[in-house]
Design a protein around this motif. Sequence first.
Motif, PDB file in Angstrom:
ATOM      1  N   ILE A 118       0.835  -1.203   0.000  1.00 21.10           N
ATOM      2  CA  ILE A 118       0.000   0.000   0.000  1.00 21.10           C
ATOM      3  C   ILE A 118       0.868   1.251   0.000  1.00 21.10           C
ATOM      4  CG2 ILE A 118      -1.644   1.367   1.354  1.00 21.10           C
ATOM      5  CD1 ILE A 118      -2.849  -1.272   2.355  1.00 21.10           C
ATOM      6  N   TRP A 120      -7.449  -5.688  -1.534  1.00 25.62           N
ATOM      7  CA  TRP A 120      -6.861  -4.459  -2.066  1.00 25.62           C
ATOM      8  C   TRP A 120      -7.947  -3.492  -2.537  1.00 25.62           C
ATOM      9  CZ3 TRP A 120      -1.865  -2.827  -2.119  1.00 25.62           C
ATOM     10  CH2 TRP A 120      -1.511  -1.790  -2.991  1.00 25.62           C
ATOM     11  N   ALA A 153      -8.840  -1.841   1.298  1.00 28.40           N
ATOM     12  CA  ALA A 153      -7.784  -0.829   1.373  1.00 28.40           C
ATOM     13  C   ALA A 153      -8.022   0.327   0.411  1.00 28.40           C
ATOM     14  CB  ALA A 153      -6.423  -1.478   1.104  1.00 28.40           C
ATOM     15  N   ASN A 154      -8.084   0.032  -0.861  1.00 21.23           N
ATOM     16  CA  ASN A 154      -8.196   1.092  -1.876  1.00 21.23           C
ATOM     17  C   ASN A 154      -9.614   1.178  -2.427  1.00 21.23           C
ATOM     18  OD1 ASN A 154      -5.485   2.090  -1.907  1.00 21.23           O
ATOM     19  ND2 ASN A 154      -4.878   0.164  -2.845  1.00 21.23           N
ATOM     20  N   PRO A 189      -5.910   4.067   3.328  1.00 26.60           N
ATOM     21  CA  PRO A 189      -6.000   2.643   2.971  1.00 26.60           C
ATOM     22  C   PRO A 189      -5.369   1.720   4.011  1.00 26.60           C
ATOM     23  CG  PRO A 189      -4.401   3.776   1.566  1.00 26.60           C
ATOM     24  CD  PRO A 189      -5.136   4.832   2.332  1.00 26.60           C
TER      25      PRO A 189
END
Length: 448
Positions: free
Chosen positions: A238, A289, A293-294, A356
């Motif tokens: 990240i 991901w 997170a994103n 994130p």
Amino acid sequence: MQKVTDTLERTLVPVATKIQQNKVLRAVGNGFASSLTIIIVGAIFTLLGSFQWSAYQSFLASTGIGTILSYAPLVTTDMLAVYIAFLIGKSFTEELGLKDNASFCGILSLFAFLLMMPLGVSELQGETTVEITSALGLRWLGAQGLFTAIIIGLIVPLIYAFIIKRNIVIKMPDGVPPTIAKSFSALIPGFVIAILFSIIRHFISLTTFGDLNTFIYGIIQEPLTSLGASPLTFVLFIVICNVLWFFGIHGGAVVMPFLQILYAAPALENLVAYGAGEPLPHSIIQAGWFVYANMGGAGGTFGLVLILAFMAKSKRYKTLGRMALPTVAVGINEPLTFGLPVVLNPIIILPFIITPITSFLLSYGLTLLGILPPLNGVTIPLGTPIIFSGWLTGGIPVMLFQIVNIFIQVAIYYPFTKVLDSQALAEEVQEDTIQTGEPKDASVPVNG
């Protein structure tokens, strides 16, 4: 801050650029990208056949639809390594400058991959073990064979290119159709590859490993899977991704091949376990991901775009937020990244990295506590809307966490966005004063 930026620009950016241009990593990334259709089809069929609702499962069993839904995963999810061997072999051949020969080399990569497969399967029937020596088991054709497929898909094109570029080929007369001529030109590389991999198979069979797949799985894949299971590894990706975006380099393009190498096999293992109704073995897979997170794109920017669209006072950021909202909702945030901009923006880089990481670590902790289920292994393609992606990969609990995550994103980004918005509003007021000759109260929102 400027000294840190200059240091990173001198050291990190050149390395990232070389990684982004690396032919091997591009081939791996393109190979996995080309397999998305197969991956998604298998995942959807697995989902449709695995919803744990007793009435639904009874309906599938009574109508025979459950049996129909079980066919596709057997030749997609359970045999993904077969497709990857061909696609990476084809992609790497193109990267080596032999685009016209790519399909032939892809087939040779698949041939070499299957050549290394151990034959024979056994099954316990009652008290008797039944062995079929001529059968090809599925074990190494799916998740556990992915690393073998990747390695062979990279080695075969190197051998093929070495022979072809030295013109060690069988040449046919000019009147022979091009496809036939190319087939004959691939004969010598094909024989070399067949002999070489047959020798490798024989000598590995004399070791305690028995076959190449067991060797690669034990020496490479299993340790790398353990590395990927650490949350610190995920956090490191990240940070690298989002720091690169700060310098205008597509961080996702740099780290995605590494994510695919580390997390493709765990995702498949989760998906297979989900389809079988078994506990999911991995808490961290690649889907996290995008799902955690994103969410909204690199930097977890869906909350940021909501602030701009509905809370900004400056016309500039309000307009940008409303224009970028539809694309950020499906994970495409380049309009925001370059329009805000995130690139070389010292005010926004901190939340761009922190957001994130916070979202991922919180989701990871809740997964370990059993509040969130492990993600089921469904691959989320670019363009999958927020909330729907959560439902696909983890059902209602993950979908609800994504809603909570939006508020987390807003809370982190708000104070930093407030600074940018105040600066933009002051500039707009100054420009308006110059144009009209009348001062305007900066506390009054500008209509947008």
